[in-house]
Design a protein around this motif. Structure first.
Motif, PDB file in Angstrom:
ATOM      1  N   ASP A  24       0.827  -1.214   0.000  1.00 56.71           N
ATOM      2  CA  ASP A  24       0.000   0.000   0.000  1.00 56.71           C
ATOM      3  C   ASP A  24       0.860   1.262   0.000  1.00 56.71           C
ATOM      4  OD1 ASP A  24      -2.251  -1.581  -0.003  1.00 56.71           O
ATOM      5  OD2 ASP A  24      -2.704  -1.279   2.123  1.00 56.71           O
ATOM      6  N   ILE A  25       1.871   1.300   0.860  1.00 55.22           N
ATOM      7  CA  ILE A  25       2.740   2.486   0.947  1.00 55.22           C
ATOM      8  C   ILE A  25       3.488   2.699  -0.366  1.00 55.22           C
ATOM      9  CG2 ILE A  25       4.757   3.507   2.068  1.00 55.22           C
ATOM     10  CD1 ILE A  25       3.914   1.928   4.619  1.00 55.22           C
ATOM     11  N   LEU A  26       4.030   1.627  -0.916  1.00 54.43           N
ATOM     12  CA  LEU A  26       4.851   1.729  -2.121  1.00 54.43           C
ATOM     13  C   LEU A  26       4.024   1.792  -3.409  1.00 54.43           C
ATOM     14  CD1 LEU A  26       7.627  -0.838  -1.162  1.00 54.43           C
ATOM     15  CD2 LEU A  26       7.862   1.659  -1.295  1.00 54.43           C
ATOM     16  N   GLU A  27       2.716   1.579  -3.273  1.00 58.41           N
ATOM     17  CA  GLU A  27       1.831   1.538  -4.448  1.00 58.41           C
ATOM     18  C   GLU A  27       2.360   0.505  -5.446  1.00 58.41           C
ATOM     19  OE1 GLU A  27       1.776   5.582  -5.771  1.00 58.41           O
ATOM     20  OE2 GLU A  27       0.915   6.297  -3.890  1.00 58.41           O
ATOM     21  N   ASP A  28       2.708  -0.657  -4.911  1.00 59.44           N
ATOM     22  CA  ASP A  28       3.330  -1.728  -5.682  1.00 59.44           C
ATOM     23  C   ASP A  28       2.704  -3.062  -5.259  1.00 59.44           C
ATOM     24  OD1 ASP A  28       4.985  -3.635  -6.835  1.00 59.44           O
ATOM     25  OD2 ASP A  28       6.756  -3.081  -5.688  1.00 59.44           O
ATOM     26  N   ASP A  29       1.871  -3.615  -6.123  1.00 53.67           N
ATOM     27  CA  ASP A  29       1.189  -4.868  -5.795  1.00 53.67           C
ATOM     28  C   ASP A  29       2.132  -6.047  -5.599  1.00 53.67           C
ATOM     29  OD1 ASP A  29      -1.280  -3.610  -5.904  1.00 53.67           O
ATOM     30  OD2 ASP A  29      -1.625  -4.143  -8.004  1.00 53.67           O
ATOM     31  N   SER A  30       3.350  -5.933  -6.081  1.00 59.84           N
ATOM     32  CA  SER A  30       4.288  -7.050  -5.958  1.00 59.84           C
ATOM     33  C   SER A  30       5.172  -6.956  -4.714  1.00 59.84           C
ATOM     34  CB  SER A  30       5.171  -7.142  -7.202  1.00 59.84           C
ATOM     35  OG  SER A  30       6.045  -6.030  -7.271  1.00 59.84           O
ATOM     36  N   ALA A  31       5.118  -5.858  -3.982  1.00 63.52           N
ATOM     37  CA  ALA A  31       5.965  -5.695  -2.793  1.00 63.52           C
ATOM     38  C   ALA A  31       5.604  -6.740  -1.737  1.00 63.52           C
ATOM     39  CB  ALA A  31       5.813  -4.292  -2.219  1.00 63.52           C
ATOM     40  N   ASP A  82      20.547 -14.776   4.561  1.00 64.81           N
ATOM     41  CA  ASP A  82      20.500 -13.314   4.524  1.00 64.81           C
ATOM     42  C   ASP A  82      19.585 -12.743   5.606  1.00 64.81           C
ATOM     43  OD1 ASP A  82      22.228 -13.049   2.348  1.00 64.81           O
ATOM     44  OD2 ASP A  82      20.591 -13.262   0.911  1.00 64.81           O
ATOM     45  N   GLY A  83      18.480 -13.389   5.862  1.00 68.62           N
ATOM     46  CA  GLY A  83      17.507 -12.899   6.837  1.00 68.62           C
ATOM     47  C   GLY A  83      16.295 -12.294   6.152  1.00 68.62           C
ATOM     48  N   TRP A  84      15.654 -11.348   6.816  1.00 73.61           N
ATOM     49  CA  TRP A  84      14.432 -10.727   6.301  1.00 73.61           C
ATOM     50  C   TRP A  84      14.757  -9.797   5.138  1.00 73.61           C
ATOM     51  CZ3 TRP A  84      10.138 -12.955   7.443  1.00 73.61           C
ATOM     52  CH2 TRP A  84      10.035 -13.651   8.649  1.00 73.61           C
ATOM     53  N   CYS A  85      13.919  -9.847   4.132  1.00 72.59           N
ATOM     54  CA  CYS A  85      14.150  -9.091   2.904  1.00 72.59           C
ATOM     55  C   CYS A  85      12.824  -8.504   2.407  1.00 72.59           C
ATOM     56  CB  CYS A  85      14.741 -10.027   1.859  1.00 72.59           C
ATOM     57  SG  CYS A  85      15.166  -9.236   0.299  1.00 72.59           S
ATOM     58  N   ILE A  86      12.865  -7.249   1.977  1.00 70.65           N
ATOM     59  CA  ILE A  86      11.723  -6.633   1.315  1.00 70.65           C
ATOM     60  C   ILE A  86      12.017  -6.629  -0.176  1.00 70.65           C
ATOM     61  CG2 ILE A  86      10.379  -4.516   0.986  1.00 70.65           C
ATOM     62  CD1 ILE A  86      10.963  -3.810   3.884  1.00 70.65           C
ATOM     63  N   CYS A  87      11.099  -7.188  -0.946  1.00 72.45           N
ATOM     64  CA  CYS A  87      11.211  -7.217  -2.397  1.00 72.45           C
ATOM     65  C   CYS A  87      10.184  -6.232  -2.945  1.00 72.45           C
ATOM     66  CB  CYS A  87      10.927  -8.610  -2.927  1.00 72.45           C
ATOM     67  SG  CYS A  87      11.959  -9.879  -2.169  1.00 72.45           S
ATOM     68  N   TYR A  88      10.596  -5.361  -3.840  1.00 70.88           N
ATOM     69  CA  TYR A  88       9.692  -4.341  -4.369  1.00 70.88           C
ATOM     70  C   TYR A  88      10.160  -3.895  -5.743  1.00 70.88           C
ATOM     71  CZ  TYR A  88      13.320  -1.019  -2.999  1.00 70.88           C
ATOM     72  OH  TYR A  88      14.515  -0.336  -2.876  1.00 70.88           O
ATOM     73  N   GLU A 141      10.395   0.440 -12.609  1.00 65.31           N
ATOM     74  CA  GLU A 141      10.307  -0.765 -13.430  1.00 65.31           C
ATOM     75  C   GLU A 141      11.415  -1.787 -13.174  1.00 65.31           C
ATOM     76  OE1 GLU A 141       9.441  -0.017 -17.547  1.00 65.31           O
ATOM     77  OE2 GLU A 141       8.276   1.766 -17.051  1.00 65.31           O
ATOM     78  N   PHE A 142      12.175  -1.609 -12.099  1.00 64.41           N
ATOM     79  CA  PHE A 142      13.218  -2.569 -11.734  1.00 64.41           C
ATOM     80  C   PHE A 142      12.861  -3.207 -10.401  1.00 64.41           C
ATOM     81  CE2 PHE A 142      15.454   0.433 -14.475  1.00 64.41           C
ATOM     82  CZ  PHE A 142      16.059  -0.441 -15.364  1.00 64.41           C
ATOM     83  N   THR A 143      13.190  -4.478 -10.258  1.00 59.43           N
ATOM     84  CA  THR A 143      12.963  -5.185  -9.005  1.00 59.43           C
ATOM     85  C   THR A 143      14.156  -4.962  -8.087  1.00 59.43           C
ATOM     86  OG1 THR A 143      11.674  -6.861 -10.158  1.00 59.43           O
ATOM     87  CG2 THR A 143      12.515  -7.446  -7.985  1.00 59.43           C
ATOM     88  N   HIS A 144      13.860  -4.693  -6.811  1.00 57.83           N
ATOM     89  CA  HIS A 144      14.901  -4.431  -5.818  1.00 57.83           C
ATOM     90  C   HIS A 144      14.671  -5.315  -4.599  1.00 57.83           C
ATOM     91  CE1 HIS A 144      16.069  -0.713  -7.923  1.00 57.83           C
ATOM     92  NE2 HIS A 144      14.766  -0.542  -8.101  1.00 57.83           N
ATOM     93  N   ASN A 145      15.728  -5.548  -3.851  1.00 60.15           N
ATOM     94  CA  ASN A 145      15.681  -6.283  -2.591  1.00 60.15           C
ATOM     95  C   ASN A 145      16.426  -5.480  -1.539  1.00 60.15           C
ATOM     96  OD1 ASN A 145      14.411  -8.729  -3.579  1.00 60.15           O
ATOM     97  ND2 ASN A 145      16.322  -9.052  -4.683  1.00 60.15           N
ATOM     98  N   ALA A 146      15.850  -5.409  -0.363  1.00 62.02           N
ATOM     99  CA  ALA A 146      16.488  -4.702   0.746  1.00 62.02           C
ATOM    100  C   ALA A 146      16.455  -5.585   1.986  1.00 62.02           C
ATOM    101  CB  ALA A 146      15.760  -3.389   1.020  1.00 62.02           C
ATOM    102  N   LEU A 147      17.609  -5.797   2.574  1.00 59.44           N
ATOM    103  CA  LEU A 147      17.684  -6.576   3.811  1.00 59.44           C
ATOM    104  C   LEU A 147      17.255  -5.710   4.980  1.00 59.44           C
ATOM    105  CD1 LEU A 147      21.064  -8.448   3.335  1.00 59.44           C
ATOM    106  CD2 LEU A 147      18.756  -9.298   2.934  1.00 59.44           C
TER     107      LEU A 147
END
Length: 88
Positions: A31-38, A46-52, A56-62
């Protein structure tokens, strides 16, 4: 010692429970990112990861589990900046 097949079945059930518990967190991020795939996922090693997706590029953040509450109160721009700093 557990048979491997039994251990994998038990691990799969626990993973399914984990996925169900983090659905609301993934929905809030989406909802915050306005991204249905987040979504939030757990990456072994690695541990917990946010994918968003952004630009138009896919990113990952630990992320640390203790940091997620701070991320969920940010607006879209603040969250994108924070995730970029945490990106892998």
């Amino acid at each position: 010692m557990l048979k491997a097949s039994i251990a994998l079945k038990k691990a799969n059930k626990l993973r399914e429970k984990s996925d169900e518990l983090i659905k609301s967190i993934s929905k809030a991020l989406s909802d915050i990112l306005e991204d249905d795939s987040a979504h939030v996922t757990f990456q072994p090693g690695d541990g917990w990861c946010i994918c968003y997706t952004n630009d138009e590029f896919t990113h990952n953040a630990l992320i640390s589990s203790s940091f997620i509450d701070q991320l969920l109160v940010m607006n879209r721009n603040e969250l994108l900046i924070a995730l970029e700093k945490l990106g892998i």
